[in-house]
Each structure stands twice: as C-alpha cells, then as structure tokens.
Design an enzyme around this catalytic site. Sequence first.
Site, PDB file in Angstrom:
ATOM      1  N   ARG A  29      36.520  -1.521  12.656  1.00  0.00           N
ATOM      2  CA  ARG A  29      35.873  -1.485  11.343  1.00  0.00           C
ATOM      3  C   ARG A  29      36.732  -0.833  10.258  1.00  0.00           C
ATOM      4  O   ARG A  29      36.449  -0.964   9.077  1.00  0.00           O
ATOM      5  CB  ARG A  29      34.514  -0.777  11.442  1.00  0.00           C
ATOM      6  CG  ARG A  29      33.453  -1.637  12.108  1.00  0.00           C
ATOM      7  CD  ARG A  29      32.220  -0.838  12.489  1.00  0.00           C
ATOM      8  NE  ARG A  29      32.449  -0.037  13.692  1.00  0.00           N
ATOM      9  CZ  ARG A  29      31.604   0.889  14.148  1.00  0.00           C
ATOM     10  NH1 ARG A  29      30.474   1.127  13.498  1.00  0.00           N
ATOM     11  NH2 ARG A  29      31.876   1.557  15.241  1.00  0.00           N
ATOM     12  N   ASP A 119      37.265  10.549  16.822  1.00  0.00           N
ATOM     13  CA  ASP A 119      36.927  10.203  15.439  1.00  0.00           C
ATOM     14  C   ASP A 119      35.844  11.115  14.872  1.00  0.00           C
ATOM     15  O   ASP A 119      34.960  10.676  14.157  1.00  0.00           O
ATOM     16  CB  ASP A 119      36.512   8.728  15.339  1.00  0.00           C
ATOM     17  CG  ASP A 119      35.235   8.411  16.111  1.00  0.00           C
ATOM     18  OD1 ASP A 119      34.771   9.269  16.889  1.00  0.00           O
ATOM     19  OD2 ASP A 119      34.710   7.296  15.947  1.00  0.00           O
TER      20      ASP A 119
HETATM   21  C1  UD1 Z   1      29.889   7.031  20.732  1.00  0.00           C
HETATM   22  C2  UD1 Z   1      28.791   7.354  21.750  1.00  0.00           C
HETATM   23  C3  UD1 Z   1      27.478   7.568  21.000  1.00  0.00           C
HETATM   24  C4  UD1 Z   1      27.658   8.675  19.988  1.00  0.00           C
HETATM   25  C5  UD1 Z   1      28.829   8.390  19.057  1.00  0.00           C
HETATM   26  C6  UD1 Z   1      29.101   9.582  18.183  1.00  0.00           C
HETATM   27  C7  UD1 Z   1      29.426   6.099  23.722  1.00  0.00           C
HETATM   28  C8  UD1 Z   1      29.082   4.968  24.612  1.00  0.00           C
HETATM   29  N1  UD1 Z   1      28.641   6.255  22.682  1.00  0.00           N
HETATM   30  O1  UD1 Z   1      29.539   5.824  20.097  1.00  0.00           O
HETATM   31  O2  UD1 Z   1      26.443   7.919  21.910  1.00  0.00           O
HETATM   32  O3  UD1 Z   1      26.469   8.826  19.227  1.00  0.00           O
HETATM   33  O4  UD1 Z   1      30.013   8.102  19.820  1.00  0.00           O
HETATM   34  O5  UD1 Z   1      30.039   9.262  17.196  1.00  0.00           O
HETATM   35  O6  UD1 Z   1      30.360   6.820  24.030  1.00  0.00           O
HETATM   36  N2  UD1 Z   1      37.243   5.076  23.217  1.00  0.00           N
HETATM   37  C9  UD1 Z   1      38.304   5.000  24.079  1.00  0.00           C
HETATM   38  N3  UD1 Z   1      38.404   3.914  24.894  1.00  0.00           N
HETATM   39  C10 UD1 Z   1      37.505   2.920  24.890  1.00  0.00           C
HETATM   40  C11 UD1 Z   1      36.407   2.997  24.002  1.00  0.00           C
HETATM   41  C12 UD1 Z   1      36.313   4.098  23.175  1.00  0.00           C
HETATM   42  O7  UD1 Z   1      39.153   5.887  24.114  1.00  0.00           O
HETATM   43  O8  UD1 Z   1      37.661   1.990  25.684  1.00  0.00           O
HETATM   44  C13 UD1 Z   1      37.124   6.248  22.346  1.00  0.00           C
HETATM   45  C14 UD1 Z   1      37.156   5.895  20.881  1.00  0.00           C
HETATM   46  O9  UD1 Z   1      38.499   5.946  20.391  1.00  0.00           O
HETATM   47  C15 UD1 Z   1      36.264   6.957  20.260  1.00  0.00           C
HETATM   48  C16 UD1 Z   1      35.320   7.342  21.373  1.00  0.00           C
HETATM   49  O10 UD1 Z   1      35.877   6.845  22.571  1.00  0.00           O
HETATM   50  O11 UD1 Z   1      36.992   8.093  19.855  1.00  0.00           O
HETATM   51  C17 UD1 Z   1      33.936   6.752  21.167  1.00  0.00           C
HETATM   52  O12 UD1 Z   1      34.036   5.361  21.070  1.00  0.00           O
HETATM   53  P1  UD1 Z   1      33.341   4.552  19.886  1.00  0.00           P
HETATM   54  O13 UD1 Z   1      33.545   3.131  20.127  1.00  0.00           O
HETATM   55  O14 UD1 Z   1      33.740   5.102  18.587  1.00  0.00           O
HETATM   56  O15 UD1 Z   1      31.826   4.899  20.227  1.00  0.00           O
HETATM   57  P2  UD1 Z   1      30.585   4.925  19.241  1.00  0.00           P
HETATM   58  O16 UD1 Z   1      30.007   3.568  19.166  1.00  0.00           O
HETATM   59  O17 UD1 Z   1      30.969   5.591  17.989  1.00  0.00           O
HETATM   60 CA    CA Z   2      32.715   6.306  16.916  1.00  0.00          CA
END
Ligand code: UD1
Ligand code: CA
Length: 498
Positions: A29, A119
């Site tokens: 995004r 993030d």
């Molecule tokens: C996540 C949480 C959600 C919370 C929110 C807070 C999960 C499933 N959900 O959602 O409950 O309210 O954060 O901001 O975790 N990442 C990796 N590898 C991956 C996927 C993600 O390293 O394969 C990292 C991303 O870089 C990020 C974090 O994990 O820093 C969370 O992933 P993101 O996709 O941002 O989750 P949200 O939908 O924001």
């Molecule tokens: Ca996030």
Amino acid sequence: MSQQEPSTTDAGAPAVAAVVVLAAGQGTRMRSATPKVLHALGGRSMLGHVLAACEPLGAATTVVVVGSGRDQVEAHLAEVAPAALPVVQEEQRGSGHAAQVALAAVPEVEGPVLLVNGDAPLLRVETVTDLVAEHVRAGNALTVLTAEVDDPTGLGRIVRDGSGAVTAIVEQRDATPGQRAIREINAGVYVGDAAALRSGLSRISADNDQGELYVTDVLGLLVADGAPVGGARAVDADDVLGCNDRRELAARRRTLNDRVLDRLMVEGVTVVDPATTWVDVTVTVERDAVLEPGTHLKGTTSVASGAVVGPDTTLVDCTVEAGASVVRSHCLGAVVGPEATVGPFSYLRPGTRLAAGAKVGAFVEVKNTQVGEGSKVPHLSYVGDATIGRGANVGAATVFVNYDGVDKHRTTIGDHVRIGSDTMLVAPVTVGDGAYTAAGSVITDDVPPGAMGVARARQRNVGGWVRRRRPGTPAAEAAAAAESRAEASGDPGADHDS
Ligand code: UD1
Ligand code: CA
C-alpha cells in the site's frame, strides 16, 4: 511466576533475551520502490524507530526478519544497527512464518523474547519496557500489547472472556460482526517466553481468509494449552499505530513531530509556530532557544541556549551555539559559533565553522571554511576552502576561486584583512594580516601583511563618446544638458579625453 529471577538492564528495565523485528512484508500500500520499513519520519526510518524503542531492553540478540527489498533493508541495518542480525524470509507467508524463521535462526535463545512489527514507528521506550515489566510481573508465557482505539478498522481484535482474560486475537477479515465491534486491538508487539513461542509457532496453520501464517494465532493456542497469557494496554494509543500507506506515514510524522515539539516546549524552548516547525527526534535544542516559523532541524543538529533559528530555515547536522542567529537560510554540516549571525538567504555547506560573533550575510555561500572571530562576509559572495582570521571583512561579491577545473585549492586570509568588493581570490593564495585588496582585483599572488593588493586595469575615459556614437539617445541628451550647465557655470565638464 517464572522460576528464575528476571534480569534487569542497567536502566532497571526488565531485560529480554532477544528482540525480533518483523520487517519482511512487502508494504504494497505504500506503492514504493523503497521497502516500507525504510520510509523515514522524524529523522529515522520506521525500522530505526522500532529498534530505538527496543534498545534499552538490553537484548543480547536482535533479529530483523527481511524479505521484500532485503538488500536495501540489510544495507540500512548495517548502517543504523550493525549488531542486529538480518534473517531472510524468502517467501512472505505471513507474520507467523516470519517469526518461525527468526526463532529458527537463533536456536540458543531462551527466556523472554520481544516480537514487534517493523511498521510501528511511534512505539516508545516506556511502552515497550512497561509491556516487558507486566509480562514478568504476571509470569506470563505470552503478553500482547493492546490499545483502545476509536477506529479499529483493519486491525486484529483482542477477544476477552467473561472474566476479562484474553482468549484470542482475531483479524478483522476473519472476525464475526460481534468481534468487529471490539475496539481493543492488537498493537503487533508481543513478549513471549522463547519455548512457548516456539511451541505455539510450530502449530499455527494458514487456515484463515488470507491463507497466511499468523503470529497472532499463537496466543489462542497457548490459551488452549492452559498457559498464562495476558494483554497489557498501552498508556498512549498513539504508540501502537502502524503505518501502511503514505497518508498514514504523514499522520505518524505529524504525531511524532508534535511529541518532539511538546517535549522541547516543556523544556523551555520557544516554538513560535508548531504547525510549521519540524524537528527530528535526534536533534537537541537548549532552553531559551527560539524556533521561528518554517524551521526544520534535522539529523545531529544542536541549537544552544538563546539562539534564534528561522523563520524559514533548514539545518541539517549543524551546531548553533549560544546566542547565534540563523535567518532564512539552508545549512548543512556547519558550526555557527556563539553570537554569530547567518542570513537572510545564506547557504552554509559542510566544513563551515563560524567563530564567535562572525557574520555571513545575504546571498553568501560558504563551504569548508573557517571564519575567524568577529569576521564578516556580509553580501553576495562565494567562500570555498578558506581560512579567514579574526576581525576581517570580505567585501560584497567576492569570490574565492578555489577550483582550477581539476583540483581544489585553499585561500588564507589573515587577521583584520579588508578584501575589497568584487575581489577574485585565485587559490592557492594568502592575504597577510592587516592587508587590503582593491575592489575589483583578481588576486593571483600573495599579498604581504599590511600591503594593498591591486590587480586591475587603470580606468580611461573616452570623452564625448556618447555624443558622437549614440546621438539622439536620451543618454546623449542628458550629456548635452550637463555640458551646457557646466559651460554656464564655467566648468569644462566631461567632454574631454583623459
Ligand atoms: C498485524 C497483525 C494485527 C495487528 C496489526 C498491528 C497479524 C496477522 N496481524 O496486521 O493483528 O493489529 O499488525 O499493526 O500479524 N511480515 C513479515 N513477513 C510476512 C508478513 C508480514 O515479516 O510474511 C511483517 C511485516 O513487515 C509487518 C508485520 O509482519 O511488519 C505485520 O504484517 P502486516 O502485513 O503489516 O500485518 P497487519 O495486517 O498490519
Ligand atoms: Ca501493518
């Protein structure tokens, strides 16, 4: 309670064995060639802010899970956190998969581990240490940071049972309408015992709307095991706000800046217009300094007591000493000494050092130059690669000609020198103490102390030239009128060769 006495950091905060930052996600995004966690606000990348918030936990091991844009993220880490261990998540299969990859890379780690999303740039030291303290106090296997927010859209919801105990985290897209109404959300910051996390992570599945492995599912699994699990509410809900697109980035930047300005004002700094003043978290400003509207202070900049900066001034990695002023200027890597004045419209570049009471004025560019105590470069000049003594004055429109097309050369100006207006100082060249140069000179040879350096053609006036060569012009008419006035008064006037 845990069997062992929890260890503490030097600062007295409970320690964790490891910090794991999840930073492999794509950040689609943001619509950016730059990985999301490298977008900057307040003088640090998002990742840098997260690492800074976790730093006081004194973890022996810091793991950063990288994936999307991993080369860029690894290069950045080498710069800002060389001790951190980047661990590659080849395929981004979800936050739970990222946590699995991280813990597998450090099999020796046991005890409390802080897991945090990369993030979350507004996370503060106090919030993280409070969470760890609560985790240790409660003797939990897993403790999640939560917050009450007005708009929980898109975030994981904290599900509690009748007794108020946390039982699950449910992502919005998997939530029932009833669960969606919950306003307590998962901040994406967790402390878990390493063994409990490993056990939970080994059992998560991609059985959800996104088909991803969710770190959040560990909580429900541990609850089902009968392990002690808790939630700790963040005191300030702002701390937990994530950052997923450019609008959120701007909003987080604003919040961060407001916090910095708030702290400075409490400490005794005058911020005339907080709406247009931007100060990085890395900047220091002493009490009774004044920041005028449109001031941007970046990097390692420091502003001492009684100094005035702005309006409309940007300082990057600069030192402004007590009582100095910098008005409508752009300065990089410069030192502005006590009571020195800069601007309006000055450009100071790296290596500029103005001693006490020195002055750099309008439309003056200075680079790699020491300007001595009380010396002045008031107007329209370029000063590069020079050493200027005390009490000297550099006349308007002087150029320090430092570059021969191949190499740069230095100019040395002694104490109490007077450089005439429009002097070209062709380096390498030295003007001795107390010497002068004549206006309009091109100085290629050293001027000894106390001498006047003159290096220009003598003036010659060609009398009557306008009358002969530009007849009928307003200039010729003006000249003729002047001549007749001079004749009437018996003055021979200008109509003679000299
Ligand atoms: C996540 C949480 C959600 C919370 C929110 C807070 C999960 C499933 N959900 O959602 O409950 O309210 O954060 O901001 O975790 N990442 C990796 N590898 C991956 C996927 C993600 O390293 O394969 C990292 C991303 O870089 C990020 C974090 O994990 O820093 C969370 O992933 P993101 O996709 O941002 O989750 P949200 O939908 O924001
Ligand atoms: Ca996030």
